[in-house]
Design a protein around this motif. Sequence first.
Motif, mmCIF file in Angstrom:
data_model
loop_
_atom_site.group_PDB
_atom_site.id
_atom_site.type_symbol
_atom_site.label_atom_id
_atom_site.label_comp_id
_atom_site.label_asym_id
_atom_site.label_seq_id
_atom_site.Cartn_x
_atom_site.Cartn_y
_atom_site.Cartn_z
ATOM 1 N N THR A 78 0.847 -1.189 0.000
ATOM 2 C CA THR A 78 0.000 0.000 0.000
ATOM 3 C C THR A 78 0.888 1.246 0.000
ATOM 4 O O THR A 78 1.691 1.435 0.915
ATOM 5 N N TYR A 79 0.743 2.069 -1.028
ATOM 6 C CA TYR A 79 1.517 3.305 -1.076
ATOM 7 C C TYR A 79 1.119 4.222 0.083
ATOM 8 O O TYR A 79 -0.070 4.440 0.347
ATOM 9 N N THR A 80 2.103 4.770 0.763
ATOM 10 C CA THR A 80 1.886 5.715 1.853
ATOM 11 C C THR A 80 2.682 6.985 1.559
ATOM 12 O O THR A 80 3.832 6.914 1.133
ATOM 13 N N PHE A 81 2.040 8.127 1.786
ATOM 14 C CA PHE A 81 2.679 9.400 1.495
ATOM 15 C C PHE A 81 3.420 9.915 2.720
ATOM 16 O O PHE A 81 2.854 9.984 3.824
ATOM 17 N N TYR A 82 4.672 10.255 2.545
ATOM 18 C CA TYR A 82 5.511 10.857 3.577
ATOM 19 C C TYR A 82 5.638 12.344 3.274
ATOM 20 O O TYR A 82 5.912 12.730 2.126
ATOM 21 N N ASP A 83 5.473 13.170 4.291
ATOM 22 C CA ASP A 83 5.598 14.608 4.085
ATOM 23 C C ASP A 83 5.899 15.259 5.425
ATOM 24 O O ASP A 83 5.097 15.195 6.351
ATOM 25 N N GLY A 84 7.066 15.872 5.545
ATOM 26 C CA GLY A 84 7.440 16.528 6.788
ATOM 27 C C GLY A 84 8.656 17.393 6.604
ATOM 28 O O GLY A 84 9.259 17.448 5.530
ATOM 29 N N THR A 85 9.015 18.104 7.657
ATOM 30 C CA THR A 85 10.153 19.016 7.590
ATOM 31 C C THR A 85 11.315 18.498 8.429
ATOM 32 O O THR A 85 11.122 17.810 9.437
ATOM 33 N N VAL A 86 12.515 18.820 7.986
ATOM 34 C CA VAL A 86 13.749 18.491 8.695
ATOM 35 C C VAL A 86 14.643 19.725 8.641
ATOM 36 O O VAL A 86 14.604 20.484 7.676
ATOM 37 N N THR A 87 15.436 19.911 9.666
ATOM 38 C CA THR A 87 16.301 21.097 9.748
ATOM 39 C C THR A 87 17.760 20.701 9.573
ATOM 40 O O THR A 87 18.260 19.798 10.259
ATOM 41 N N ALA A 88 18.429 21.372 8.663
ATOM 42 C CA ALA A 88 19.848 21.086 8.424
ATOM 43 C C ALA A 88 20.686 21.558 9.605
ATOM 44 O O ALA A 88 20.474 22.657 10.125
ATOM 45 N N PRO A 89 21.646 20.737 10.052
ATOM 46 C CA PRO A 89 22.580 21.205 11.087
ATOM 47 C C PRO A 89 23.306 22.468 10.632
ATOM 48 O O PRO A 89 23.428 22.735 9.431
ATOM 49 N N ALA A 90 23.805 23.221 11.597
ATOM 50 C CA ALA A 90 24.422 24.516 11.294
ATOM 51 C C ALA A 90 25.592 24.397 10.330
ATOM 52 O O ALA A 90 25.840 25.301 9.517
ATOM 53 N N ASP A 91 26.338 23.286 10.383
ATOM 54 C CA ASP A 91 27.516 23.128 9.536
ATOM 55 C C ASP A 91 27.261 22.240 8.321
ATOM 56 O O ASP A 91 28.211 21.798 7.657
ATOM 57 N N ALA A 92 26.008 21.964 8.006
ATOM 58 C CA ALA A 92 25.681 21.133 6.841
ATOM 59 C C ALA A 92 25.838 21.931 5.555
ATOM 60 O O ALA A 92 25.431 23.094 5.476
ATOM 61 N N VAL A 93 26.432 21.306 4.537
ATOM 62 C CA VAL A 93 26.564 21.942 3.222
ATOM 63 C C VAL A 93 26.003 21.052 2.114
ATOM 64 O O VAL A 93 25.789 21.512 0.993
ATOM 65 N N GLU A 94 25.755 19.759 2.412
ATOM 66 C CA GLU A 94 25.191 18.834 1.435
ATOM 67 C C GLU A 94 24.206 17.910 2.141
ATOM 68 O O GLU A 94 24.257 17.729 3.356
ATOM 69 N N ALA A 95 23.311 17.307 1.322
ATOM 70 C CA ALA A 95 22.347 16.368 1.880
ATOM 71 C C ALA A 95 21.947 15.358 0.819
ATOM 72 O O ALA A 95 22.098 15.590 -0.391
#
Length: 550
Positions: free
Chosen positions: A480-497
Amino acid sequence: MALYDWGDVTIGRIPLRETFDTTESGGDRSLDLDGQESYPPLTRAQVIARHDGINALIVGQVIPVTFTDKPERSGYYAVKSCSSTYTEYRTDMVTAAWKVSLDRIGSDAETDLQSRLTGAVRLNDFDLAGERWHAPPIGHYGYYTGDTNATVMTRTGADGTITVYRGVPADFSPRWGCDPTDYLNGRVKATTTGGQEVYGADVPLAATGWSLSNGLINVTWSASGGGTLDVQTYTGGAYRSKLWQVMSAAAVQVDDWDGATLLRNDPEMVILRLTKALNPGRATLDLTLRRGSRIIEGYLQRGTADTLSVRLNTAETYADTSAQGYLTATNDDTDGNRFACGSALTFTAAANGGVQKATTTKLDFWLGASTTGGGGTTLNANPGFDTDLTGWNANGGTAVRVTTPVKAGAGAAQFTPDGVAEFPSIESDRVPVTGGTVYRASGWIRCATARAIDLNVNWFDEDGGYLSTGTLTNTLAVNTYTFYDGTVTAPADAVEATIAPTVANFPPGTDVIIVDEVRLRLPVASGDAATDLRDQYLAAMPEAVYGVRR
């Protein structure tokens, strides 16, 4: 530049051939212009549009006037008089000999433009105060609202980035400056058959060949589905369509219109009226579009009471929040948007999603979409796997593209754990991010077994070192397809994801997942959520622009 290397003079929105002579007089600083437009070299439709536009200028109206060869004369002027003589030489030539008399107000360096936002918050059944807002042209400067500053948001459209001021004080008429050459940027445009812009209100307009656009949404009438209102929202570098059925009675869809006319046609606001004959009686639909707005406003009327509605042509899932004055989709569509609509008065959620009111002669409504920030741009490549798996990597298993079962488009990605690895995943290539910024992760995931599946966002520093993971998790039912949707916060020193649908722990090879439309984006911007659009509809004020000496 006009044809044959003539310069241009633009009077309001009307592009004309710049003539040799410009007659000015002192005292009241009057400016008299005259010239001629012809077919050829223009098209016949262009000559007629210029002729009608000149005669549609309103005495006393403040307009920008710009010159190519006489830029010192560019500035803001008030219309004193206007005329145009239309001559048609059958099968040979069409001419429009025009004259305009203007009073100079001043250049942008000496002139403030004052937007008088008149009216009041719409009466509504939801005890809402609305949100007073305003959008000047792209390229304006020095926006001033006295001792209380409005808050600022930006919206990216086909014409560029427009600034919208929110929380404009009710007791102050905003003032701002603008180079006359920038005044038309981000304007509302009404066009007729062939895409010809209409320059005034008292001009011919095709009943079904029209469009309204402000660069953020484009609204047309479509023959699809027997006649629908096509509301196109600009996100991710293109217009994205939603088709809406207009119902003039219970189960009676308007398939076309008998007539169209403009009630108002200014750069800051256009009102279009459509008329449909009933048997007996008639229905009218007024559509209003404002500069900087993400919604089209509508007012549907008929003479005798019936059930009136505006509803999606194709059904979408929504939660019934009509008691709060709006509806919006539960999940993103394939463009990353969610339809949004509502009314100032109590209504019933219509079939498919929409606004409906029974036993009435009138229905007010608004239509639009809640859009993701940054213009809806997806940061990771190939979110839909429609042709291949470019931009994706299998970790601790194997990945293949499949054409069934897909959630949207032509393909999806199937990932099979190798039965040995911990937290195996299908992971996107790394994308640049900004430390401390909130991002939105979304996607559809299904699993061959009932179990918890994660949608992870992995963060990396400037040296490529792993920092941490932001996780959205759901427990999936079998296949069964389930939809994911939410927010995440990049760490202060993050430059890539990276974004990575992940099977937790040490899963067996039977825990096969299929993923589709996996996206990492900026979240819905403050001001573009469905409730924001509702509040902005309630407090949308008619605008009149005046020139004020600085």
